[in-house]
Write a protein that holds these residues in place. Structure first.
Motif, mmCIF file in Angstrom:
data_model
loop_
_atom_site.group_PDB
_atom_site.id
_atom_site.type_symbol
_atom_site.label_atom_id
_atom_site.label_comp_id
_atom_site.label_asym_id
_atom_site.label_seq_id
_atom_site.Cartn_x
_atom_site.Cartn_y
_atom_site.Cartn_z
ATOM 1 N N VAL A 148 0.842 -1.184 0.000
ATOM 2 C CA VAL A 148 0.000 0.000 0.000
ATOM 3 C C VAL A 148 0.879 1.236 0.000
ATOM 4 C CG1 VAL A 148 -1.434 1.401 1.510
ATOM 5 C CG2 VAL A 148 -2.102 -0.875 0.937
ATOM 6 N N SER A 149 0.639 2.095 -0.927
ATOM 7 C CA SER A 149 1.345 3.364 -1.022
ATOM 8 C C SER A 149 0.470 4.302 -1.789
ATOM 9 C CB SER A 149 2.692 3.171 -1.729
ATOM 10 O OG SER A 149 2.492 2.660 -3.033
ATOM 11 N N ALA A 150 0.934 5.474 -2.029
ATOM 12 C CA ALA A 150 0.117 6.433 -2.758
ATOM 13 C C ALA A 150 0.032 5.993 -4.210
ATOM 14 C CB ALA A 150 0.731 7.826 -2.664
ATOM 15 N N PHE A 151 -1.162 5.543 -4.647
ATOM 16 C CA PHE A 151 -1.315 5.188 -6.054
ATOM 17 C C PHE A 151 -2.294 6.163 -6.693
ATOM 18 C CE2 PHE A 151 -5.401 3.376 -5.212
ATOM 19 C CZ PHE A 151 -5.282 2.734 -4.000
ATOM 20 N N ALA A 152 -2.025 6.424 -7.967
ATOM 21 C CA ALA A 152 -2.852 7.391 -8.680
ATOM 22 C C ALA A 152 -4.268 6.858 -8.786
ATOM 23 C CB ALA A 152 -2.267 7.651 -10.059
ATOM 24 N N TYR A 160 -9.129 0.179 6.645
ATOM 25 C CA TYR A 160 -9.959 0.237 5.438
ATOM 26 C C TYR A 160 -10.316 1.668 5.104
ATOM 27 C CZ TYR A 160 -13.584 0.613 9.025
ATOM 28 O OH TYR A 160 -14.317 1.008 10.108
ATOM 29 N N SER A 161 -10.724 1.888 3.864
ATOM 30 C CA SER A 161 -11.237 3.186 3.445
ATOM 31 C C SER A 161 -12.760 3.148 3.489
ATOM 32 C CB SER A 161 -10.753 3.523 2.036
ATOM 33 O OG SER A 161 -11.267 2.592 1.104
ATOM 34 N N GLY A 162 -13.369 4.298 3.361
ATOM 35 C CA GLY A 162 -14.826 4.342 3.355
ATOM 36 C C GLY A 162 -15.405 3.927 4.685
ATOM 37 N N THR A 163 -16.492 3.153 4.632
ATOM 38 C CA THR A 163 -17.199 2.758 5.857
ATOM 39 C C THR A 163 -16.998 1.296 6.215
ATOM 40 O OG1 THR A 163 -19.204 2.269 4.584
ATOM 41 C CG2 THR A 163 -18.979 4.507 5.457
ATOM 42 N N TYR A 184 -6.929 -4.653 -1.000
ATOM 43 C CA TYR A 184 -7.401 -5.845 -0.303
ATOM 44 C C TYR A 184 -6.501 -6.173 0.871
ATOM 45 C CZ TYR A 184 -3.533 -8.747 -1.961
ATOM 46 O OH TYR A 184 -2.295 -9.288 -2.174
ATOM 47 N N ALA A 185 -6.967 -7.056 1.736
ATOM 48 C CA ALA A 185 -6.154 -7.662 2.790
ATOM 49 C C ALA A 185 -6.412 -9.161 2.792
ATOM 50 C CB ALA A 185 -6.491 -7.064 4.158
ATOM 51 N N ASN A 186 -5.347 -9.938 3.055
ATOM 52 C CA ASN A 186 -5.455 -11.397 3.104
ATOM 53 C C ASN A 186 -4.517 -11.885 4.199
ATOM 54 O OD1 ASN A 186 -5.512 -14.151 2.757
ATOM 55 N ND2 ASN A 186 -4.691 -14.149 0.667
ATOM 56 N N THR A 233 -1.171 -11.119 2.738
ATOM 57 C CA THR A 233 -0.577 -9.820 3.093
ATOM 58 C C THR A 233 0.051 -9.850 4.481
ATOM 59 O OG1 THR A 233 -2.705 -9.014 3.941
ATOM 60 C CG2 THR A 233 -2.204 -8.576 1.618
ATOM 61 N N GLY A 234 0.022 -10.996 5.155
ATOM 62 C CA GLY A 234 0.648 -11.127 6.460
ATOM 63 C C GLY A 234 -0.289 -10.906 7.624
ATOM 64 N N ALA A 235 -1.222 -10.004 7.477
ATOM 65 C CA ALA A 235 -2.199 -9.729 8.551
ATOM 66 C C ALA A 235 -3.446 -9.136 7.915
ATOM 67 C CB ALA A 235 -1.618 -8.774 9.590
ATOM 68 N N TRP A 236 -4.583 -9.244 8.639
ATOM 69 C CA TRP A 236 -5.835 -8.695 8.112
ATOM 70 C C TRP A 236 -5.864 -7.172 8.153
ATOM 71 C CZ3 TRP A 236 -8.218 -11.804 5.147
ATOM 72 C CH2 TRP A 236 -8.221 -13.178 5.410
ATOM 73 N N THR A 237 -4.916 -6.571 8.856
ATOM 74 C CA THR A 237 -4.835 -5.106 8.905
ATOM 75 C C THR A 237 -3.780 -4.564 7.949
ATOM 76 O OG1 THR A 237 -3.321 -5.299 10.788
ATOM 77 C CG2 THR A 237 -5.673 -4.953 11.278
ATOM 78 N N THR A 238 -3.149 -5.459 7.173
ATOM 79 C CA THR A 238 -2.172 -5.029 6.165
ATOM 80 C C THR A 238 -2.855 -5.038 4.802
ATOM 81 O OG1 THR A 238 -0.330 -5.945 7.425
ATOM 82 C CG2 THR A 238 0.050 -5.509 5.087
ATOM 83 N N TRP A 239 -2.891 -3.884 4.171
ATOM 84 C CA TRP A 239 -3.638 -3.718 2.922
ATOM 85 C C TRP A 239 -2.679 -3.540 1.755
ATOM 86 C CZ3 TRP A 239 -8.904 -4.224 3.251
ATOM 87 C CH2 TRP A 239 -9.455 -4.176 4.545
ATOM 88 N N ARG A 240 -2.932 -4.239 0.692
ATOM 89 C CA ARG A 240 -2.123 -4.135 -0.520
ATOM 90 C C ARG A 240 -3.030 -3.972 -1.731
ATOM 91 N NH1 ARG A 240 3.250 -7.930 -0.182
ATOM 92 N NH2 ARG A 240 3.939 -7.272 1.901
#
Length: 853
Positions: A27-31, A55-58, A89-91, A116-123
Motif C-alpha cells: 500500500v502506497s500512494a497510487f494514482a 480500510y477506506s470508506g465505511t 485488499y487484505a489477506n 498480506t501477512g495480517a488482516w490489517t495489512t492492505w495491498r
C-alpha cells in the motif's frame, strides 16, 4: 476471523482470455481516477464488515468461504479504452485467493490475491482491461473454497485508448495424424501490434480448443469417428480483437473398429396428432463410443425421418387413418440398433393446427439465403456465394437479375445474406441487402423496378465487423416501418456487451440509414444509437407476432441455441450466458432452447402466431404456437427431419403457404457451380393458414347441407344426435372458446345447442361429443341444449320437418377461461348472453337442413 472466500468462476462459452493480471505492490500512494468502495457494490454471499483497521470508506466486504461469492462494481468510464483496475485488499492467510474477473459478461482472466501477512495489512492487485464509454459491470468472483480477500475498494484509472488493431490471420494451417477421435493441427503464428494472447481452433463457428498465444500446434481429442470436419484457427490479442480466420482444412475422420450398435431407443410414444401429422418421442439410446449419431424413424418399413433429437413429427398423412412407427438408433460408425417398440397411431378426422406439409419443389438455386416477395407474388432470392439476386415465380421460373457490387465471401458464413423489399416498393422500387464487403459487413440499397436491377448500390449502414463466422445477416422491415438487422459478434464475444460496437446486436434504423430517435440508447451517441437489443452471439431469424412483438432465433456456442422474445434495450446475456447456461442473472432468458446439435436456428417466420424456424445444424424445421398471453410458446413440433438437409430460411407466401430453402453445400463457402439447393413450397391442410379465425368442418362446406347423420334424420328422433367435427384457428389473446348452434330461419335465433369453456389450447372438436353438462374428454368444457332430460346435455341437431332452414355454428373467442354466472340450470338464452358478454370476436360456419324425424 478468516474472510469468507472470493468469487465464482464464470466462463463464457469455452474461450478464456488470460491477460496477465497479477502485479502486486505494498500500500502506497497510487494514482486514483475514481474510487468505488466495495461496501457500496453488489455483494453475493458476503458481508460488509469493519472489524479490521485500515480500510477506506465505511468498511470492507468479507466473503463467504464458498466458491461463487462475488462483488460487482458499476464502473462509469468517461471514454472507451484501456483502463487499469486497482483492487485494494487484505489477506491474513498464507494462501493465494484468486478471483475470476468478468467485465460486462466477458471473461478477463484471473487476478491473484496473495497473503498480506495480517488482516490489517492492505495491498493492491491490478488488472488492465478494455472498458466501454458509460457504465461497465466489473465482477470479481471466487474460484477456490478458501475464499477471497477482504475487498476494500476498486480504483479505476484511464490508461490509453483502446487497441483496435486485430492480429493478422494465422496461416498454413495443416492437419496431421487424423484418427477416429483426434487430429493434430499446426499453423504459422499470427502477428499483432501488441501481442497475440490466444488461438481458437474452430469447427464452423464453434470452438473446439483454445491455446495460448505462444502455441502453434495442438491436438484436438474430442472428435467423432466417420465425421466430416472443416477446421480453421483464429488469433486474439489482449484487447479481445479477433483476427480473420486462417485457411480452412477439411477431412473426414476414419471409422473406428467399433461394431457394437447403440442400445434400443426406449418408450416410443405418440405425443400428438392432427389430421395430417403424428408427433413421436422416445427415450435416448446409449452407445459404447459415448456418441449416438442420430435416430432413424420408420413408418412401416419406410424411413420417414432422420434426426439427432428425441422426437419428430411425421407429416403428409391422411386423416382418420392408422399408422405404425418404429425408431432405430445409429452410432457414428453406422451401427444401427434393433427397432424400438412399435406404436400405432390414428390421425385425427379433422384439424391441422399449424403443422404444414410438403406441397411441391419450386426451384433449385445456389444457397438461397434469404427470400422476400414482391407485391405481384414473385420472389427475390439472394444466392450467398454467387452474390446474385434471382427472381423466382411461384411456378418456379428463374431469372438472374444481377450481382450485388462489392459483395465478397468469407469462405464461411459471410457473403450475400439478408434481403428486405421496401414496404413502399411500388413507389420507390428499393430493395435492401446485407452483405460482406472487403473490409466489413454492410447494409446497402439497390433498386429493382420489376424489370431491371440497378448496377450500383448505396450504402445504408457500414462498419459492421466481419469474420468467417458470426456475421448475422437477417434484415426485415418491422410493423413500424423501420429496418431491423441481426448482427453476429464477429468472433469477438466482447462486442456483444459493448454498445459502442454494432456487433452482437439487433439493430434498428430508418430506411435512409439514420438512427431513429426513439431507439433505447440514442442519447448515448455513436453506434449505440442503432442498438435495439444486445448481448447476442449470432442472431438470425426475425419476425413479428400479432401483438407487434419481435421474436428472433440465435445460434449458440456449444451448448444451447435460442428462441428469444426481444425487448427494447434488452440484454440477452452473451457471452456470460448461453441460453440458460452460465452466469445468467439479470439477463433476459430465452423462451425456448435447443441443444446446438439439434437446431442451428436460422430463418424464422410467424404466421398467425405460429412460429416456424429453419434449422441448419439439426437439418429440420421447428413449429410452435405463441401462447394466448403472448409471453411464451407451447409444444414444439420437429418437422422434415433429415429430408432436405440444412434448412436456411422460411418465408410466408402471398398465396398462404411457406417457402423453405435448403442449403446442403453451405459449410465451407459453398460450391457456386452446383445448383443442388432446393426451394420447396409447404402448404397447410385444407388451404387454411394456421391460426386463421375461421370455423370449418370436414363434414360439410360453408353454406352447404349438413349431412343427415348430424340431424334428426340420422335416427328418426329429435335430439341425441352426433355432433359434427369442427376446427378453427386462434386469434391472438383468446383465453377460451365457445360454439353456439342455432336455427336462424326468417331472421330468427332458435338456440339448439351451446358448448363453452373450451380450453384456449383447443383448436378442434371431434365428431360425436359425449353427453353430460361437463363434456367428456374436453378439458372441462360445458354444454347445454334445447329440450329436456338427456336431450338437454348433448348436441341437438337440425330437425326442421321437411322444409329447408338455414343454421349457424357461431364460434366465439373469449376473454376468460370460464364464462361467469352459468350453471346446468341456465337457459339457452342466458348462456348465449353470457357467452357474448365474454366474447372478443366471433365467426360463423353456415349450414342448411330439411331433415325430418
Amino acid at each position: 476471523m478468516a474472510p469468507r472466500p472470493p468469487w465464482r468462476a464464470v466462463l463464457a462459452g469455452t474461450a478464456v482470455a488470460v491477460l496477465g493480471l497479477t502485479a502486486l505492490s505494498p500500500v502506497s500512494a497510487f494514482a486514483a481516477d475514481t474510487d468505488y468502495e466495495s461496501e457500496n457494490a453488489v455483494v453475493s454471499q458476503g458481508a460488509v464488515e469493519s472489524n479490521h483497521a485500515g480500510y477506506s470508506g465505511t468498511g470492507f466486504v468479507n466473503f463467504d468461504n464458498v466458491v461463487g461469492s462475488y462483488v460487482e462494481y458499476s464502473v462509469t468510464a468517461a471514454q472507451a479504452g484501456t483502463h487499469t483496475l486497482t483492487f485494494r485488499y487484505a489477506n491474513g492467510t498464507t494462501d493465494n485467493r484468486p478471483v475470476k474477473l468478468i467485465v460486462d459478461g466477458g471473461d478477463k482472466g484471473t487476478v491473484d490475491f496473495p497473503g498480506t501477512g495480517a488482516w490489517t495489512t492492505w495491498r493492491t492487485a491490478t488488472a488492465t482491461v478494455q472498458l466501454t464509454a458509460g457504465v461497465n459491470k466489473v465482477r470479481t468472483t471466487a474460484t477456490t473454497a478458501n475464499g477471497g480477500p477482504n475487498a476494500d475498494k476498486l480504483t479505476v484509472a484511464f490508461t490509453a485508448p483502446a487497441d483496435s488493431e486485430p492480429p493478422s490471420p494465422p496461416s498454413n494451417l495443416k492437419a496431421s495424424n487424423v484418427l477416429p477421435t483426434a487430429a493434430t493441427f499446426t499453423w504459422t503464428a499470427a502477428t499483432d501490434n501488441v501481442g497475440v494472447v490466444r488461438y481458437e481452433i474452430n469447427r464452423g463457428g464453434n470452438i473446439l480448443k483454445t491455446v495460448d498465444g505462444t502455441t502453434t500446434s495442438a491436438t484436438v481429442d474430442n472428435l467423432t469417428p466417420n465425421t466430416a470436419y472443416d477446421i480453421s484457427v483464429g488469433a486474439f490479442d489482449a484487447a479481445g480483437n479477433p483476427s480473420q480466420q486462417s485457411n480452412v482444412v477439411t477431412f473426414t475422420t476414419p471409422p473406428s473398429d467399433d461394431a457394437t450398435p447403440p442400445t434400443v431407443p426406449g418408450s416410443l410414444r405418440s405425443t400428438g396428432v392432427t389430421a395430417n401429422s403424428v408427433s413421436l418421442a422416445w427415450n435416448a439410446s446409449t452407445d459404447n463410443s459415448g456418441t449416438v449419431a442420430g435416430y432413424d424413424v420408420y413408418q412401416g418399413t419406410t424411413k420417414v425421418a432422420t434426426t439427432t433429437s428425441l422426437g419428430t413429427t411425421v407429416t403428409g398423412l391422411s386423416p382418420n387413418t392408422s399408422y405404425t412407427f418404429t425408431v432405430k438408433a445409429r452410432d457414428p460408425d453406422g451401427n444401427s440398433s434393433a427397432a424400438s417398440n412399435a406404436v400405432t397411431v390414428k390421425t385425427a378426422a379433422t384439424g391441422g393446427g399449424g403443422i404444414p406439409e410438403y406441397d411441391r419443389d419450386i426451384a433449385k438455386v445456389d444457397l438461397g439465403w434469404s427470400v422476400d416477395f414482391l407485391p405481384n407474388g414473385n420472389a427475390l432470392v439472394t444466392e450467398r456465394d454467387r452474390f446474385e439476386i434471382v427472381l423466382v415465380t411461384p411456378s418456379g421460373q428463374k431469372t438472374t437479375l444481377g450481382k450485388v457490387p462489392g459483395a465478397v465471401t468469407t469462405t464461411g458464413e459471410g457473403g450475400l445474406l439478408g434481403l428486405a423489399i421496401s414496404p413502399n416498393w411500388t413507389s420507390d422500387h428499393a430493395i435492401y441487402l446485407y452483405h460482406t464487403a472487403s473490409g466489413d459487413n454492410r447494409i446497402v440499397k439497390m433498386t429493382y423496378d420489376g424489370t431491371t436491377l440497378s448496377s450500383t448500390s448505396t450504402p445504408v449502414l457500414t462498419g459492421i465487423a466481419k469474420n468467417r463466422y458470426h456475421n448475422g445477416g437477417r434484415i426485415k422491415f418491422g410493423p413500424d416501418g423501420k429496418l431491423y438487422a441481426t448482427v453476429g459478434d464477429a468472433k469477438n464475444s466482447d462486442n456483444a456487451q459493448n454498445k459502442s460496437s454494432l456487433n452482437g446486436k439487433i439493430l434498428r434504423l430508418n430506411p435512409d440509414g439514420s438512427a431513429p430517435g426513439d431507439n433505447p440508447f440514442y442519447a448515448t451517441g455513436g453506434n449505440a444509437r442503432y442498438v435495439w437489443s444486445y448481448g447476442h452471439r449470432n442472431p438470425q431469424g426475425l419476425a413479428w407476432d400479432s401483438r407487434g412483438q419481435l421474436w428472433a432465433a440465435e445460434f449458440g456456442e456449444s451448448s444451447q441455441d435460442e428462441l428469444n422474445l426481444i425487448q427494447k434495450g434488452g440484454n440477452f446475456g452473451w457471452p456470460s450466458c448461453e441460453g440458460t447456461i452460465g452466469s445468467c442473472g439479470g439477463f433476459i432468458a430465452p423462451k425456448k432452447t435447443w441443444s446446438t446439435s439439434q437446431a442451428g436456428p436460422s430463418g424464422l417466420e410467424i404466421v398467425n402466431d405460429w412460429i416456424y424456424i429453419a434449422g441448419v445444424t439439426g437439418q429440420q424445421m421447428f413449429a410452435t404456437q405463441i401462447n394466448s398471453a403472448g409471453t411464451g410458446v407451447g409444444t414444439v413440433s420437429t418437422l422434415f427431419s433429415g429430408r432436405w438437409g440444412r434448412l436456411r430460411s422460411v418465408t410466408k407466401t402471398p398465396d398462404g403457404g411457406l417457402w423453405l430453402t435448403s442449403t446442403n453445400n453451405d459449410k465451407n463457402g459453398g460450391t457456386p457451380s452446383v445448383l443442388d439447393n432446393v426451394i420447396v413450397r409447404l402448404k397447410f391442410p385444407g388451404g387454411a393458414t394456421p391460426g386463421e379465425f375461421k370455423l370449418t368442418s370436414s363434414a360439410f362446406a360453408d353454406n352447404a347441407t349438413i349431412p343427415d347423420k348430424y340431424t334428426c334424420a340420422g335416427d328418426g328422433t329429435a335430439g341425441q344426435d352426433p355432433s359434427p367435427p369442427l376446427a378453427w384457428g386462434a386469434p391472438a389473446g383468446a383465453k377460451g372458446y365457445a360454439v353456439v348452434f342455432a336455427d336462424v330461419a326468417n331472421s330468427g335465433n332458435k338456440l339448439h345447442w351451446a358448448i363453452w369453456d373450451i380450453p384456449a389450447a383447443t383448436r378442434s372438436l371431434p365428431e360425436g361429443l359425449g353427453a353430460g353438462y361437463t363434456v367428456p374428454n374436453q378439458g372441462g368444457a360445458k354444454q347445454k341444449a334445447m329440450g329436456s332430460g338427456a336431450n338437454a346435455q348433448k348436441y341437438f341437431g337440425p330437425c326442421p320437418g321437411g322444409s329447408s332452414h338455414p343454421y349457424t355454428f357461431t364460434l366465439y373467442a373469449l376473454n376468460t377461461a370460464t364464462v361467469p354466472g352459468l350453471t346446468s340450470s341456465s337457459s339457452m338464452a342466458q348462456i348465449e348472453t353470457a357467452i357474448k358478454g365474454a366474447s372478443t370476436a366471433s365467426v360463423q360456419l353456415r349450414g342448411k337442413s330439411s331433415a325430418a324425424a
